[in-house]
Design a protein around this motif. Structure first.
Motif, PDB file in Angstrom:
ATOM      1  N   GLN A 196       0.892  -1.246  -0.003  1.00 56.32           N
ATOM      2  CA  GLN A 196       0.082   0.002  -0.236  1.00 56.32           C
ATOM      3  C   GLN A 196       0.794   1.267   0.002  1.00 56.32           C
ATOM      4  O   GLN A 196       0.623   2.196  -0.492  1.00 56.32           O
ATOM      5  N   GLY A 197       1.851   1.181   0.712  1.00 55.47           N
ATOM      6  CA  GLY A 197       2.707   2.480   0.779  1.00 55.47           C
ATOM      7  C   GLY A 197       3.554   2.927  -0.326  1.00 55.47           C
ATOM      8  O   GLY A 197       3.571   3.829  -0.849  1.00 55.47           O
ATOM      9  N   VAL A 198       3.900   1.959  -0.972  1.00 56.80           N
ATOM     10  CA  VAL A 198       4.639   1.978  -2.046  1.00 56.80           C
ATOM     11  C   VAL A 198       3.503   2.759  -3.393  1.00 56.80           C
ATOM     12  O   VAL A 198       3.943   3.498  -3.914  1.00 56.80           O
ATOM     13  N   ALA A 199       2.477   2.103  -3.441  1.00 53.90           N
ATOM     14  CA  ALA A 199       1.408   2.466  -4.220  1.00 53.90           C
ATOM     15  C   ALA A 199       1.333   3.994  -4.023  1.00 53.90           C
ATOM     16  O   ALA A 199       1.133   4.779  -5.021  1.00 53.90           O
ATOM     17  N   GLU A 200       1.130   4.261  -2.519  1.00 56.23           N
ATOM     18  CA  GLU A 200       0.748   5.657  -2.370  1.00 56.23           C
ATOM     19  C   GLU A 200       1.838   6.740  -2.819  1.00 56.23           C
ATOM     20  O   GLU A 200       1.652   7.880  -3.212  1.00 56.23           O
ATOM     21  N   GLN A 201       3.051   6.471  -2.472  1.00 53.83           N
ATOM     22  CA  GLN A 201       4.212   7.119  -2.709  1.00 53.83           C
ATOM     23  C   GLN A 201       4.198   7.377  -4.170  1.00 53.83           C
ATOM     24  O   GLN A 201       4.515   8.502  -4.649  1.00 53.83           O
TER      25      GLN A 201
END
Lengths: 375, 375
Positions: A196-201
């Protein structure tokens, strides 16, 4: 007399549960990361070359991942050092922080062998990210690419790598590494984190890029393609040399406060465009650090003079704007005059320390501080 | 002669776009953060007390947020220092990294005023997080609480604060700050990030806590309640003193490799439970650092002796396990014997540096390195 530590290549101890490792100075970073493969950990500092970890300490190395994981300065816990008089000291412990006395570890990190010989290194390790995303983005302008990198940092996005290759560099890399990237100013971007974090960044940076004229955002899911592109990035120095067979790269290395980076890069790009020397630019732009590779024939004095002229222009500008003459390559013999310009009276203090620790000037004499009179 | 810099309290320059600031040494951290309020940035290093930033540099301070944002070591870009002979030097630039010569900045950070007087400080700033979450969790055992903190770091979760208060400390804090926390071994947890990121981090840590006997996980959404709990945490030293009016805290400060933290804390908790001195424990457990506050009547030699005995036991154990005698409080006069134990021959090197930079021993004489013969 030269000292070769390359056979001191033993990995002495790994503590996955403490996220640290102790190695002899001759261990190379790829060797270490291969050794760590099964632990789920890695050592992030990546200067491109497969350097020894002792050498990376001595030169205060950094590189493509420093924007996220820090430089050697932040990732060394302790050193074993042989002093000029033969005493052996240990500069720290395995604790993650300490307020116990002078920071001897960081005195030796970046001292370029002039204060003692580093023989063992204790390093911090990091967990391999759950997810990694990689993208390449071409921009209409150099300014758009650099502004995207700066904005990413200003927004606090923990990007793992953000590397600029200007259009001249992309052309050189395409030729050398047989790629077909659009020959425009380009960012290589890598994101580490949870899925999730990677997608958001990545979504946030893609939006920022679009705003700055980066229309050509290409994701790469395939590990193979990603490796191929990073390999090409790491081979950029060879790609530059290949522009003029028989010539050498004269690499600049300034680092400036983020807000001044666009100004410095566009300034020197314009100057270099007027020059007869090929001058591709690549940079760790999230840190404010970049290199221009001036490809020179060292047998021709007018080429050396031209490289020196461009480098002096660039360093003078960087210092004016609050930057440093060298972000990661160090002083050696080539940048001693700029060290003086940058540090002023501080250089006298460095000489005092050098003379106190190495009174007979036997440790890498002549480097960094120039000729010193032995006491 | 003592030197008081508290009226050098001007904020000289803020560059929000570069995430840095330059202040005079007497500026206090709360003053700086109030000044920064409208910029969306903050200076994270938080030792609890509202210390001056010059003092925090001189002692290499850290604190509750170091687990995420680093200590002073990582957050100082450059210093202005007055040397013993009156020369004034600037130790660095505003570039985020540099390989230009010896790391004079980090030589002065943590030198406790013994090498020169820090008058100006250039600091890195960080963006205020989009979202913050706060939780308190009580555990069945001390081991369960500490293991949860260690596991969080080992999993690479970028937690912003993870503070242990043992059951003795919670009782003291309840009494002093009029709280009604369950009197069990407790973690105060804070998460910074995007809204999604914070939720993800918090869910992972809650699961880990549950696995370690932390059944009582309480979230706090209300800024007011969160402030009240952190204020209570920061007032813990007063809470300890209030256990015995007229007495003083004798605070220990070891820091050990993460995997050894549970062993060290449970060892010293058991020893202290046999002692007649009250001894609450609190700690920055994500860094491997904790304090035991021995509450002593300084007029009674047997109490001083008992505190010294427990501290020596603890420091000896910490050094055995690869740790340091002081994570963040520094050496001063009280820990000089342990500095020797910890550094061995390294202390001679510190003395050499001290004598080279301050040959007449006029800078904070007697501290850190003990009595020195002026040259």
């Amino acid at each position: 007399i030269s000292v070769d530590l390359s056979r001191m290549d033993a990995i002495l101890r790994v503590s996955p549960e403490d996220l640290d490792v102790t190695v002899q100075a001759g261990v190379r970073r790829k060797q270490l990361n291969e050794y760590l493969r099964d632990t789920g950990l890695f050592f992030p500092v990546d200067p491109g070359a497969d350097a020894t970890l002792g050498g990376m300490c001595a030169t205060r190395a950094s590189g493509t991942t420093t924007v996220r994981y820090g430089a050697m300065r932040e990732n060394v816990l302790a050193l074993t050092v042989v002093l000029a008089d033969g005493r052996v000291i240990r500069t720290g412990t395995r604790a993650r922080k300490s307020a116990a006395g002078y920071d001897l570890t960081r005195l030796f990190v970046g001292s370029e062998g002039t204060l003692g010989i580093i023989t063992e290194v204790t390093l911090r390790l990091h967990g391999r990210p759950e997810a990694t995303a990689f993208a390449v983005c071409a921009f209409d302008s150099l300014k758009g690419a650099v502004d995207t990198a700066i904005g990413t940092i200003q927004m606090g996005i923990p990007i793992a790598r953000v590397e600029l290759l200007d259009d001249v560099m992309v052309a050189a890399v395409n030729r050398y590494s047989k790629l077909e990237l659009p020959e425009k100013n380009t960012l290589f971007l890598e994101f580490h984190g949870s899925i999730q974090g990677v997608a958001e960044q990545a979504a946030t940076v893609q939006e920022l890029a679009l705003h700055n004229g980066g229309n050509d955002f290409r994701w790469s899911d395939r590990e193979e393609e990603r490796s191929r592109l990073w390999q090409a990035r790491h081979d950029a120095a060879y790609a530059c040399k290949a522009l003029r067979p028989g010539c050498e790269n004269w690499a600049t290395d300034v680092c400036v406060p983020l807000s001044r980076l666009t100004e410095v890069i566009t300034f020197i790009r314009a100057e270099a465009d007027q020059s007869f020397l090929p001058a591709p630019i690549l940079g760790h732009v999230g840190d404010g650090n970049f290199h221009m590779a001036l490809v020179v024939d060292r047998s021709r004095p007018e080429e050396i003079a031209e490289a020196e002229r461009l480098n002096r222009l660039l360093v003078t500008k960087a210092l004016e704007l609050g930057g440093t003459c060298t972000g990661e390559h160090g002083i050696g013999l080539g940048k001693m005059e700029f060290l003086e310009l940058e540090h002023g009276a501080g250089i006298e203090l460095m000489r005092t320390i050098k003379q106190a620790l190495d009174p007979h000037n036997i440790m890498n004499p002549g480097k960094l501080l120039g000729p010193l009179t032995p006491l």
